[in-house]
Write an enzyme that holds these catalytic residues in place. Structure first.
Site, PDB file in Angstrom:
ATOM      1  N   GLU A 102      -5.196  -3.832  27.214  1.00 23.02           N
ATOM      2  CA  GLU A 102      -4.638  -4.643  26.203  1.00 23.02           C
ATOM      3  C   GLU A 102      -5.617  -5.081  25.177  1.00 23.02           C
ATOM      4  O   GLU A 102      -6.840  -5.100  25.323  1.00 23.02           O
ATOM      5  CB  GLU A 102      -4.364  -5.803  27.221  1.00 23.02           C
TER       6      GLU A 102
ATOM      7  N   ASP B  98      -6.412  -7.843  22.103  1.00 18.76           N
ATOM      8  CA  ASP B  98      -5.939  -9.264  21.728  1.00 18.76           C
ATOM      9  C   ASP B  98      -6.371  -9.871  20.616  1.00 18.76           C
ATOM     10  O   ASP B  98      -7.456  -9.828  20.380  1.00 18.76           O
ATOM     11  CB  ASP B  98      -6.367 -10.262  22.957  1.00 18.76           C
TER      12      ASP B  98
ATOM     13  N   GLU C 267      -6.338 -13.792  19.801  1.00 15.91           N
ATOM     14  CA  GLU C 267      -5.758 -15.128  20.359  1.00 15.91           C
ATOM     15  C   GLU C 267      -6.441 -16.272  19.212  1.00 15.91           C
ATOM     16  O   GLU C 267      -7.652 -16.426  19.108  1.00 15.91           O
ATOM     17  CB  GLU C 267      -6.473 -15.339  21.492  1.00 15.91           C
TER      18      GLU C 267
END
Ligand SMILES: *[C@@H]1O[C@H](CO)[C@@H](O)[C@H](O)[C@H]1NC(C)=O
Ligand SMILES: *[C@@H]1O[C@H](CO)[C@@H](O)[C@H](O)[C@H]1NC(C)=O
Ligand SMILES: *[C@@H]1O[C@H](CO)[C@@H](O)[C@H](O)[C@H]1NC(C)=O
Ligand SMILES: *[C@@H]1O[C@H](CO)[C@@H](O)[C@H](O)[C@H]1NC(C)=O
Ligand SMILES: *[C@@H]1O[C@H](CO)[C@@H](O)[C@H](O)[C@H]1NC(C)=O
Length: 284
Positions: free
Chosen positions: A97, A99, A101
């Protein structure tokens, strides 16, 4: 490598790549949860968070290597407690993953961008940056570039973070799991804003972030059929494997240094209070 290929061969390979601009939501995406909190019009996607739910979407296809970009305009005003995410992820307990954010804040105080990398199910690789603009006033482009050598997180084309392949030091690197491209808005007021001290003020809901202008130029795998190695493996000559993309160029290296000097506020690789022994990828 690629430059030794006859031109026609290079061109036919280029046509195998997927480049998409300004298409409608359902051409590329499907809701991941709470479809009733997702509003779309043309290539604009509004994601809403209220007391009932946040929401998220993901691409119908999965991708290995290449580059994915999205323009995003974040929740404005009081966004404390909210997180808007733009990320790529594979499935399962050993997932990979990548990311972005965006951690909201009270009116007038700055967002922070947290980036993270999960490999084979393990994350804990957070960095946090401030931004050099107000991400709620306008759309800005957030991109993930990924090849066998490194992963680059880019903001308006400026590298914010590099996660290099250090397999030679025994660090696992994401290279065999295709990932879908995702966006979401959710409540994370137990940690996101000022360490969880500021909670979401629901009287300001719904909290809306807008995504648009998705671009993808990557090795696409359709869910059921494709064999990862056959379709996206080393034997194929993709643009992201070009020798010139084996490392950042000089200009990008300067930009990365500038971002780190001016905007890095947290780096897990420096967090000796958290790790008794720093993760291996942090050691040069
Ligand atoms: C998106 O959908 C609208 C109507 O739903 C249609 O008019 C338009 O041509 C579509 N655009 C693309 C790029 O497919
Ligand atoms: C998305 O939100 C913006 C700003 O709040 C609004 O102007 C736009 O009409 C919304 N679009 C949809 C499809 O709901
Ligand atoms: C991924 O993790 C599993 C355990 O969850 C382990 O068995 C496997 O060897 C790991 N893969 C790599 C490439 O390190
Ligand atoms: C929110 O604003 C405060 C005060 O300026 C700052 O310390 C903090 O880093 C900002 N961002 C987040 C996500 O808490
Ligand atoms: C939440 O927002 C409302 C409306 O702006 C305000 O009156 C109230 O004081 C806020 N609550 C908190 C806990 O800050």
């Amino acid at each position: 490598m690629a430059q030794q290929c006859p031109l026609t061969f290079v061109m036919s390979l280029a046509m195998l790549l997927n480049v998409a601009f300004s298409a409608n939501f359902s051409d590329f995406f499907q809701p991941l949860w709470a479809p009733d909190h997702i509003a779309t019009e043309g290539d604009h996607i509004n994601l809403s968070l209220d007391t009932v739910s946040g929401c998220g979407f993901e691409s119908r296809s999965k991708y290995l290597f290449g580059k994915a970009s999205m323009q995003i305009k974040l929740v404005e005003g009081d966004s404390a407690g909210t997180v808007t995410a733009f990320y790529m992820s594979s499935e399962g307990p050993n997932h990979d993953e990548l990311d972005f954010e965006f951690l909201g804040n009270v009116s007038g105080e700055p967002y922070l961008v947290q980036t993270n990398v999960y490999v084979n199910g393990s994350g804990n690789r957070e960095q946090r940056h401030s931004l050099w603009f107000d991400p709620t006033l306008d759309f800005h482009t957030y991109s993930l570039f990924w090849n066998r050598r490194y992963i680059v997180f880019l903001v308006d084309g400026i590298p914010m973070r590099v996660f290099a392949n250090k397999e030679e030091n025994g660090v696992v690197y994401p290279k065999s799991q295709a990932m879908s491209i995702r966006g979401s808005v959710w409540n994370a007021d137990d940690w996101a804003t000022q360490g969880g001290r500021v909670r979401t003020n629901w009287s300001h809901s719904p909290f809306v972030s807008t995504f648009r202008s998705f671009e993808i130029d990557a090795c696409e795998l359709s869910p059921e059929t494709d064999d990862v190695e056959a379709k996206c493996g080393v034997s194929r000559q993709f643009w992201w494997d070009k020798p010139s993309l084996r490392e950042l160029n000089r200009h990008q290296s300067h930009q990365l240094k500038w971002v780190r000097r001016k905007h890095l506020v947290y780096d897990y690789c420096k967090d000796v209070a958290r790790f008794t022994e720093l993760p291996r990828e942090c050691i040069n």
